[in-house]
Design a protein around this motif. Structure first.
Motif, PDB file in Angstrom:
ATOM      1  N   CYS A 223       0.852  -1.193   0.000  1.00  0.00           N
ATOM      2  CA  CYS A 223       0.000   0.000   0.000  1.00  0.00           C
ATOM      3  C   CYS A 223       0.885   1.239   0.000  1.00  0.00           C
ATOM      4  O   CYS A 223       1.842   1.328   0.781  1.00  0.00           O
ATOM      5  CB  CYS A 223      -0.917  -0.014   1.223  1.00  0.00           C
ATOM      6  SG  CYS A 223      -2.079   1.349   1.295  1.00  0.00           S
ATOM      7  N   GLU A 224       0.582   2.190  -0.863  1.00  0.00           N
ATOM      8  CA  GLU A 224       1.330   3.451  -0.935  1.00  0.00           C
ATOM      9  C   GLU A 224       0.371   4.606  -0.701  1.00  0.00           C
ATOM     10  O   GLU A 224      -0.617   4.767  -1.424  1.00  0.00           O
ATOM     11  CB  GLU A 224       2.025   3.595  -2.284  1.00  0.00           C
ATOM     12  CG  GLU A 224       2.879   4.845  -2.383  1.00  0.00           C
ATOM     13  CD  GLU A 224       3.679   4.891  -3.667  1.00  0.00           C
ATOM     14  OE1 GLU A 224       4.089   6.002  -4.069  1.00  0.00           O
ATOM     15  OE2 GLU A 224       3.905   3.816  -4.274  1.00  0.00           O
ATOM     16  N   VAL A 225       0.635   5.421   0.328  1.00  0.00           N
ATOM     17  CA  VAL A 225      -0.235   6.543   0.689  1.00  0.00           C
ATOM     18  C   VAL A 225       0.619   7.782   0.934  1.00  0.00           C
ATOM     19  O   VAL A 225       1.847   7.691   1.073  1.00  0.00           O
ATOM     20  CB  VAL A 225      -1.065   6.225   1.950  1.00  0.00           C
ATOM     21  CG1 VAL A 225      -2.025   5.085   1.704  1.00  0.00           C
ATOM     22  CG2 VAL A 225      -0.150   5.912   3.134  1.00  0.00           C
ATOM     23  N   THR A 226      -0.052   8.910   1.025  1.00  0.00           N
ATOM     24  CA  THR A 226       0.593  10.156   1.416  1.00  0.00           C
ATOM     25  C   THR A 226       0.439  10.335   2.922  1.00  0.00           C
ATOM     26  O   THR A 226      -0.566   9.941   3.514  1.00  0.00           O
ATOM     27  CB  THR A 226      -0.039  11.339   0.670  1.00  0.00           C
ATOM     28  OG1 THR A 226       0.090  11.119  -0.740  1.00  0.00           O
ATOM     29  CG2 THR A 226       0.647  12.642   1.031  1.00  0.00           C
ATOM     30  N   GLU A 227       1.439  10.901   3.528  1.00  0.00           N
ATOM     31  CA  GLU A 227       1.438  11.104   4.985  1.00  0.00           C
ATOM     32  C   GLU A 227       0.109  11.706   5.436  1.00  0.00           C
ATOM     33  O   GLU A 227      -0.386  12.678   4.868  1.00  0.00           O
ATOM     34  CB  GLU A 227       2.584  12.034   5.368  1.00  0.00           C
ATOM     35  CG  GLU A 227       2.689  12.301   6.859  1.00  0.00           C
ATOM     36  CD  GLU A 227       3.794  13.290   7.167  1.00  0.00           C
ATOM     37  OE1 GLU A 227       4.069  13.517   8.358  1.00  0.00           O
ATOM     38  OE2 GLU A 227       4.390  13.852   6.218  1.00  0.00           O
ATOM     39  N   GLY A 228      -0.489  11.080   6.455  1.00  0.00           N
ATOM     40  CA  GLY A 228      -1.770  11.536   6.971  1.00  0.00           C
ATOM     41  C   GLY A 228      -2.955  10.764   6.426  1.00  0.00           C
ATOM     42  O   GLY A 228      -4.049  10.802   7.004  1.00  0.00           O
ATOM     43  N   VAL A 295       4.521  -4.367   2.113  1.00  0.00           N
ATOM     44  CA  VAL A 295       5.247  -3.166   2.528  1.00  0.00           C
ATOM     45  C   VAL A 295       4.330  -1.947   2.460  1.00  0.00           C
ATOM     46  O   VAL A 295       3.577  -1.761   1.490  1.00  0.00           O
ATOM     47  CB  VAL A 295       6.482  -2.942   1.638  1.00  0.00           C
ATOM     48  CG1 VAL A 295       7.179  -1.634   1.994  1.00  0.00           C
ATOM     49  CG2 VAL A 295       7.449  -4.112   1.780  1.00  0.00           C
ATOM     50  N   LEU A 296       4.398  -1.102   3.519  1.00  0.00           N
ATOM     51  CA  LEU A 296       3.670   0.165   3.558  1.00  0.00           C
ATOM     52  C   LEU A 296       4.627   1.284   3.142  1.00  0.00           C
ATOM     53  O   LEU A 296       5.705   1.430   3.724  1.00  0.00           O
ATOM     54  CB  LEU A 296       3.141   0.426   4.966  1.00  0.00           C
ATOM     55  CG  LEU A 296       2.616   1.843   5.245  1.00  0.00           C
ATOM     56  CD1 LEU A 296       1.419   2.162   4.355  1.00  0.00           C
ATOM     57  CD2 LEU A 296       2.264   2.010   6.719  1.00  0.00           C
ATOM     58  N   LYS A 297       4.235   2.042   2.130  1.00  0.00           N
ATOM     59  CA  LYS A 297       5.033   3.186   1.695  1.00  0.00           C
ATOM     60  C   LYS A 297       4.260   4.464   1.988  1.00  0.00           C
ATOM     61  O   LYS A 297       3.101   4.607   1.585  1.00  0.00           O
ATOM     62  CB  LYS A 297       5.353   3.081   0.201  1.00  0.00           C
ATOM     63  CG  LYS A 297       6.270   1.920  -0.151  1.00  0.00           C
ATOM     64  CD  LYS A 297       6.626   1.924  -1.625  1.00  0.00           C
ATOM     65  CE  LYS A 297       7.581   0.783  -1.949  1.00  0.00           C
ATOM     66  NZ  LYS A 297       7.954   0.779  -3.400  1.00  0.00           N
ATOM     67  N   VAL A 298       4.927   5.399   2.692  1.00  0.00           N
ATOM     68  CA  VAL A 298       4.302   6.668   3.073  1.00  0.00           C
ATOM     69  C   VAL A 298       5.090   7.807   2.438  1.00  0.00           C
ATOM     70  O   VAL A 298       6.282   7.982   2.730  1.00  0.00           O
ATOM     71  CB  VAL A 298       4.257   6.831   4.604  1.00  0.00           C
ATOM     72  CG1 VAL A 298       3.571   8.149   4.967  1.00  0.00           C
ATOM     73  CG2 VAL A 298       3.528   5.658   5.253  1.00  0.00           C
ATOM     74  N   LYS A 299       4.444   8.557   1.560  1.00  0.00           N
ATOM     75  CA  LYS A 299       5.101   9.695   0.927  1.00  0.00           C
ATOM     76  C   LYS A 299       4.982  10.925   1.821  1.00  0.00           C
ATOM     77  O   LYS A 299       3.898  11.263   2.304  1.00  0.00           O
ATOM     78  CB  LYS A 299       4.461   9.968  -0.433  1.00  0.00           C
ATOM     79  CG  LYS A 299       4.640   8.865  -1.452  1.00  0.00           C
ATOM     80  CD  LYS A 299       4.117   9.269  -2.817  1.00  0.00           C
ATOM     81  CE  LYS A 299       2.625   9.504  -2.773  1.00  0.00           C
ATOM     82  NZ  LYS A 299       2.072   9.817  -4.120  1.00  0.00           N
ATOM     83  N   HIS A 300       6.119  11.588   2.053  1.00  0.00           N
ATOM     84  CA  HIS A 300       6.150  12.786   2.900  1.00  0.00           C
ATOM     85  C   HIS A 300       5.618  13.981   2.119  1.00  0.00           C
ATOM     86  O   HIS A 300       6.003  14.216   0.988  1.00  0.00           O
ATOM     87  CB  HIS A 300       7.576  13.072   3.382  1.00  0.00           C
ATOM     88  CG  HIS A 300       7.659  14.258   4.291  1.00  0.00           C
ATOM     89  ND1 HIS A 300       7.123  14.278   5.554  1.00  0.00           N
ATOM     90  CD2 HIS A 300       8.229  15.481   4.094  1.00  0.00           C
ATOM     91  CE1 HIS A 300       7.358  15.456   6.122  1.00  0.00           C
ATOM     92  NE2 HIS A 300       8.030  16.200   5.246  1.00  0.00           N
ATOM     93  N   SER A 301       4.722  14.737   2.702  1.00  0.00           N
ATOM     94  CA  SER A 301       4.154  15.896   2.023  1.00  0.00           C
ATOM     95  C   SER A 301       3.835  16.971   3.041  1.00  0.00           C
ATOM     96  O   SER A 301       3.026  16.764   3.955  1.00  0.00           O
ATOM     97  CB  SER A 301       2.893  15.506   1.262  1.00  0.00           C
ATOM     98  OG  SER A 301       2.285  16.639   0.701  1.00  0.00           O
ATOM     99  N   ASP A 302       4.489  18.145   2.911  1.00  0.00           N
ATOM    100  CA  ASP A 302       4.208  19.270   3.797  1.00  0.00           C
ATOM    101  C   ASP A 302       3.049  20.112   3.294  1.00  0.00           C
ATOM    102  O   ASP A 302       2.313  20.712   4.068  1.00  0.00           O
ATOM    103  CB  ASP A 302       5.450  20.169   3.929  1.00  0.00           C
ATOM    104  CG  ASP A 302       6.550  19.473   4.715  1.00  0.00           C
ATOM    105  OD1 ASP A 302       6.209  18.641   5.572  1.00  0.00           O
ATOM    106  OD2 ASP A 302       7.731  19.754   4.445  1.00  0.00           O
ATOM    107  N   SER A 303       2.890  20.191   1.984  1.00  0.00           N
ATOM    108  CA  SER A 303       1.924  21.141   1.448  1.00  0.00           C
ATOM    109  C   SER A 303       0.799  20.480   0.655  1.00  0.00           C
ATOM    110  O   SER A 303      -0.217  21.106   0.416  1.00  0.00           O
ATOM    111  CB  SER A 303       2.633  22.165   0.549  1.00  0.00           C
ATOM    112  OG  SER A 303       3.324  21.498  -0.488  1.00  0.00           O
ATOM    113  N   ASP A 304       0.979  19.218   0.193  1.00  0.00           N
ATOM    114  CA  ASP A 304      -0.050  18.531  -0.584  1.00  0.00           C
ATOM    115  C   ASP A 304      -0.876  17.634   0.331  1.00  0.00           C
ATOM    116  O   ASP A 304      -0.333  16.746   0.985  1.00  0.00           O
ATOM    117  CB  ASP A 304       0.593  17.676  -1.672  1.00  0.00           C
ATOM    118  CG  ASP A 304       0.472  18.337  -3.029  1.00  0.00           C
ATOM    119  OD1 ASP A 304      -0.207  19.361  -3.111  1.00  0.00           O
ATOM    120  OD2 ASP A 304       1.060  17.810  -3.981  1.00  0.00           O
ATOM    121  N   LYS A 305      -2.172  17.842   0.348  1.00  0.00           N
ATOM    122  CA  LYS A 305      -3.063  17.018   1.155  1.00  0.00           C
ATOM    123  C   LYS A 305      -4.138  16.443   0.251  1.00  0.00           C
ATOM    124  O   LYS A 305      -4.802  17.179  -0.495  1.00  0.00           O
ATOM    125  CB  LYS A 305      -3.729  17.839   2.269  1.00  0.00           C
ATOM    126  CG  LYS A 305      -2.754  18.435   3.280  1.00  0.00           C
ATOM    127  CD  LYS A 305      -2.140  17.347   4.150  1.00  0.00           C
ATOM    128  CE  LYS A 305      -1.192  17.940   5.171  1.00  0.00           C
ATOM    129  NZ  LYS A 305      -0.534  16.904   5.998  1.00  0.00           N
TER     130      LYS A 305
END
Length: 551
Positions: A223-228, A295-305
């Motif tokens: 699973c691949e998601v964006t942080e949060g 495997v869990l993949k979490v993409k770091h994102s400060d400004s994209d939600k």
């Protein structure tokens, strides 16, 4: 017609003359006794023609029991030392012409006795979740007749015996827990079967405790998601049992950020509000005898939600002083937000499509921008909720249907793991929230496992079993009151829910109302002095021909 003698085999043969490529055809029927040679001879127009021999639809090749010879325009087939089971239909093909003959091997069927019970039965239980069964053929059993050993099992407390193993060459069988449907104590027995009947059963001593071993029907996927965002994992087993989830070897419990559910054989895990520290974490599921990881993949994102409709939107920034003045803007318009401390948050508890846009957190001359995308929730399958098993007559239309949670959703159809595409016989229909798969002319090949899958990782599974229409075998006897017995593959048949034996004057019928491919075999209508055999083959080709009115 001509009456000739084959010079190589010294056997008198009747030939029939016809115009065409084959000038001397096969006799309509040939009867020989067991142990004799069966000889077939034909003649064609020219000696350079391509020819083939077939028996019961299968092409023949020369072997120690099958002799194929050609002498110019004459072609000969010899079956050496024929047995009762060699009866069948022999076909010769030359170019576009063919000729057929029915071979009937007559044996001393009623003078033979059923086989004798096996002896020396033993059960070895010195192995986990299995038992080794061994036996010995009776010392005075017939060695010239093909025999089959059949092992059956019975759960302690039940009256029903079920076949679990057959063998012709070995005298042992290892029965493992994977072969049973439910946990319990099981007994076993063995018997011997040949073409003359069945021996008595010999029961093995004691009973063994067996536990069904599960298998993975649907594996974990990465699973691949964006942080949060939430991360979803699911697995499906072959049996219902309790399982445990782990994140980097740490056991997870239901509650807080982790939602763990089980619905019969399906297990799911949701990790809410993933964080950057969980990137490349290993998610593992363990049950009795089953282990799978992803495997869990979490993409770091400060400004994209990116959030789904109905989810919470949380935007935050940290300031150097708790009393600093902070202003929030959406698409350039200021928002009213009350917050204190060094960590300032803008929270929308249930996102709507209108909440998408550009957000800015401004403190003095410093600012940080956020881009928020609000997505529709994943498309889920509303109906059916459980797996479905269907039976459909061959040649009928087959309809499979799923209802989606949203009319705009897209699905993929699979059969036995392979993606299905539209064709002359397959239609994929979309009407509002309904998705249909239609097979216009069902056949035996269409049986199998069908899956309707959405992009939201929601799927529905169905199992299709094609059945054939009624089979009727009939023979007429010379004496109205003469007793008749029916056999299938040399075993006498009895009436049951799906097998009817009818008597109408001198006519005797065997009727199977709903046939399946398991009804393929040799059927015999037997009187005291005579018998007739029917070779029944149920295949897709046969059904197609039957629909076209061919024989």
């Amino acid at each position: 017609s001509l009456f000739l003698q084959c010079t190589c085999c010294k056997i008198n043969t009747i030939f029939y003359l016809f115009a065409g490529t084959i000038v001397r055809k096969l006799p309509r029927k040939l009867e020989v006794l067991e142990g004799e040679n069966a000889v077939f001879c034909v003649e064609v127009e020219s000696d350079d023609m391509e020819i083939h021999w077939f028996k019961d639809g299968f092409k023949l090749h020369e072997s120690h029991q099958t002799i194929l010879k050609s002498f110019g325009k004459t072609h000969i087939l010899v079956f050496v030392n024929v047995a009762y089971q060699d009866s069948g239909v022999v076909t010769f093909v030359a170019g576009r012409s063919k000729t057929s003959s029915r071979l009937k091997v007559k044996g001393t069927f009623r003078k033979h006795c059923p086989p004798i019970c096996p002896v020396g039965v033993k059960m070895d239980m010195d192995r986990p979740n299995s038992a080794l069964l061994t036996w010995t053929p009776a010392p005075n059993s017939q060695t010239s007749t093909r025999s089959i050993f059949v092992v059956e099992r019975q759960e302690v407390g039940s009256q029903e015996w079920q076949k679990c193993f057959t063998t012709e060459t070995t005298t042992s069988a290892e029965i493992a827990g994977d072969s049973v449907q439910c946990e319990g104590d099981y007994r076993f027995r063995v018997c011997c079967i040949n073409k003359y009947g069945r021996s008595g059963h010999v029961e093995f001593p004691k009973a063994v405790h067996l536990v069904p071993g599960p298998k993975i029907h649907r594996s974990l996927k990465g699973c691949e998601v964006t942080e949060g965002e939430d991360a979803h994992f699911s697995i499906e087993l072959s049996a219902t049992m309790v399982g445990t989830w782990f994140l980097n070897s740490a056991q997870l419990q239901h509650g807080g950020r982790y939602s763990i559910k089980q619905s019969q054989t399906k297990h799911s895990l949701v990790i809410h509000e993933t964080c950057a520290a969980e990137d490349t974490a290993e998610v593992t599921f363990i049950a009795n005898g089953v282990r799978d990881s992803a495997v869990l993949k979490v993409k770091h994102s400060d400004s994209d939600k990116r959030v789904d409709i109905g989810d919470a939107i949380v935007l935050y920034c940290e300031v150097s002083h708790p009393c600093a003045k902070v202003s929030w803007f959406k698409d350039g318009k200021e928002l009213q937000v009350d917050d204190e401390g060094t960590m300032r948050r803008l929270i929308i508890r249930s996102a709507e499509a209108s909440d998408a846009g550009s957000y800015t957190c401004q403190a003095g001359n410093n600012s940080i921008d956020f881009t928020v995308n609000v997505r529709e929730p994943p498309v889920m399958i509303v109906e059916p909720k459980d797996d479905i098993v269907m039976e459909s007559y061959i040649s009928e239309e087959i309809h499979l249907q799923c209802e989606l949670s949203r009319s705009s959703g897209k699905v993929r159809w699979f059969k036995d793991g392979q993606v299905m595409e539209e064709s002359n016989n397959v239609q994929l229909i979309s009407e509002g929230p309904y998705r249909r798969l239609t097979i216009l002319n069902g056949s035996a090949e269409d049986g199998g496992e069908y899956v309707c899958e959405t992009d939201g990782d929601s799927y529905s599974k169905g199992y299709l079993h094609p059945v054939l229409p009624e089979l009727e075998l009939s023979c007429e006897i010379s004496h109205v009151d003469a007793p008749v017995r029916w056999y299938k593959d040399s075993l006498e048949v009895d009436e049951g829910p799906n097998l009817v034996l009818e008597v109408e004057g001198a006519k005797r019928r065997l009727v199977i109302p709903l046939t399946t491919v398991d009804d393929t075999g040799e059927y015999i209508c037997d009187t005291e002095d005579d018998s007739v055999a029917f070779l029944v083959t149920i295949t897709v080709v046969a059904e197609w021909q039957r629909n076209r009115g061919e024989q």
